[in-house]
Design an enzyme around this catalytic site. Structure first.
Site, PDB file in Angstrom:
ATOM      1  N   HIS A  37       0.853  -1.180   0.000  1.00 24.27           N
ATOM      2  CA  HIS A  37       0.000   0.000   0.000  1.00 24.27           C
ATOM      3  C   HIS A  37       0.898   1.244   0.000  1.00 24.27           C
ATOM      4  O   HIS A  37       2.110   1.143   0.166  1.00 24.27           O
ATOM      5  CB  HIS A  37      -0.937   0.001   1.218  1.00 24.27           C
ATOM      6  CG  HIS A  37      -0.230  -0.038   2.522  1.00 24.27           C
ATOM      7  ND1 HIS A  37      -0.212  -1.139   3.344  1.00 24.27           N
ATOM      8  CD2 HIS A  37       0.521   0.890   3.149  1.00 24.27           C
ATOM      9  CE1 HIS A  37       0.507  -0.874   4.412  1.00 24.27           C
ATOM     10  NE2 HIS A  37       0.968   0.350   4.319  1.00 24.27           N
TER      11      HIS A  37
HETATM   12  C1  T46 Z   1       3.067   0.770   6.783  1.00 28.00           C
HETATM   13  C2  T46 Z   1       3.855  -0.482   6.935  1.00 28.00           C
HETATM   14  C3  T46 Z   1       5.342  -0.231   6.972  1.00 28.00           C
HETATM   15  C4  T46 Z   1      -3.697  -0.601  13.829  1.00 28.00           C
HETATM   16  O1  T46 Z   1      -4.763  -0.817  14.425  1.00 28.00           O
HETATM   17  N1  T46 Z   1      -2.927   0.465  14.179  1.00 28.00           N
HETATM   18  C5  T46 Z   1      -1.764   0.755  13.547  1.00 28.00           C
HETATM   19  O2  T46 Z   1      -1.109   1.747  13.915  1.00 28.00           O
HETATM   20  C6  T46 Z   1      -1.330  -0.100  12.484  1.00 28.00           C
HETATM   21  C7  T46 Z   1      -0.027   0.194  11.766  1.00 28.00           C
HETATM   22  C8  T46 Z   1      -2.098  -1.162  12.157  1.00 28.00           C
HETATM   23  N2  T46 Z   1      -3.263  -1.414  12.823  1.00 28.00           N
HETATM   24  C9  T46 Z   1      -4.051  -2.599  12.466  1.00 28.00           C
HETATM   25  C10 T46 Z   1      -4.692  -2.541  11.095  1.00 28.00           C
HETATM   26  C11 T46 Z   1      -4.710  -3.970  10.655  1.00 28.00           C
HETATM   27  O3  T46 Z   1      -5.877  -4.604  11.143  1.00 28.00           O
HETATM   28  O4  T46 Z   1      -3.158  -3.704  12.432  1.00 28.00           O
HETATM   29  C12 T46 Z   1      -3.508  -4.581  11.377  1.00 28.00           C
HETATM   30  C13 T46 Z   1      -2.321  -4.831  10.464  1.00 28.00           C
HETATM   31  O5  T46 Z   1      -1.999  -3.617   9.756  1.00 28.00           O
HETATM   32  P1  T46 Z   1      -1.526  -3.610   8.228  1.00 28.00           P
HETATM   33  O6  T46 Z   1      -2.113  -4.743   7.511  1.00 28.00           O
HETATM   34  O7  T46 Z   1      -1.752  -2.251   7.680  1.00 28.00           O
HETATM   35  O8  T46 Z   1       0.056  -3.863   8.423  1.00 28.00           O
HETATM   36  P2  T46 Z   1       1.224  -3.823   7.336  1.00 28.00           P
HETATM   37  O9  T46 Z   1       2.375  -4.499   7.953  1.00 28.00           O
HETATM   38  O10 T46 Z   1       0.758  -4.295   6.020  1.00 28.00           O
HETATM   39  O11 T46 Z   1       1.568  -2.246   7.169  1.00 28.00           O
HETATM   40  C14 T46 Z   1       2.092  -1.506   8.249  1.00 28.00           C
HETATM   41  C15 T46 Z   1       1.373  -0.156   8.381  1.00 28.00           C
HETATM   42  O12 T46 Z   1      -0.042  -0.374   8.445  1.00 28.00           O
HETATM   43  C16 T46 Z   1       1.664   0.766   7.248  1.00 28.00           C
HETATM   44  O13 T46 Z   1       1.257   2.079   7.602  1.00 28.00           O
HETATM   45  O14 T46 Z   1       3.520   1.699   6.148  1.00 28.00           O
HETATM   46  O15 T46 Z   1       3.483  -1.277   8.063  1.00 28.00           O
END
Ligand code: T46
Length: 134
Positions: free
Chosen positions: A49
């Site tokens: 993303h």
């Molecule tokens: C990014 C890369 C480097 C939250 O509730 N709070 C938070 O601050 C974050 C980061 C995530 N979440 C929840 C949302 C999803 O249900 O945690 C779950 C996993 O998040 P996500 O699928 O977005 O994780 P990544 O590893 O794909 O991405 C993350 C960050 O979301 C993103 O901003 O730049 O790490």
């Protein structure tokens, strides 16, 4: 595309090492949020993303991870494999994290609170957002 890796000052002595990060000193923005990824399963690709306005600094505090950055024109791959180096990731940058080593911990310092509306999760929408597709 310029890759901005920040060396983080180590305070080492005979007991071991310590890295301290201060906002607007070691991290180039006000820190609103810190999160970290751990126990990432083998073969997993995270991220996939971009963010409309969020800036972040990524530090692999344990192990190693591969980061793909894509500004819509160019793709660059960076390896993070030590706890005294931070990778700056600006907004409008597609990112993918992969090849997490066993036990890797990726810590992220973020300029804003969590906001799902800031995410662009569709690659074509990202290209349109950065003006590379119409
Ligand atoms: C990014 C890369 C480097 C939250 O509730 N709070 C938070 O601050 C974050 C980061 C995530 N979440 C929840 C949302 C999803 O249900 O945690 C779950 C996993 O998040 P996500 O699928 O977005 O994780 P990544 O590893 O794909 O991405 C993350 C960050 O979301 C993103 O901003 O730049 O790490």
């Amino acid at each position: 595309m310029e890759i901005k890796k920040y060396p983080l000052q180590q305070h080492g002595d005979s007991r071991g090492h310590l890295v301290a990060l201060e906002e607007k000193v070691d991290v180039p923005f006000e820190i609103k949020r810190v999160y970290y990824m751990f126990d990432t399963k083998s073969g997993v690709i995270r991220g996939m993303h971009a963010h409309k306005s969020l800036e972040q600094l990524l530090v692999c505090v344990h192990g190693s991870v591969k980061i793909l950055l894509d500004d819509g024109t160019e793709k660059r791959t960076v390896f993070l494999d030590n706890p005294y180096e931070g990778l700056y990731v600006s907004n409008n940058m597609w990112r993918e994290m992969s090849e997490f080593s066993e036990g890797a911990v990726l810590m992220v310092f973020a300029s804003k609170y969590y906001d799902e509306n800031d995410y662009i999760r569709d690659y074509d929408e990202f290209l349109r957002f950065v003006g590379k597709k119409f």
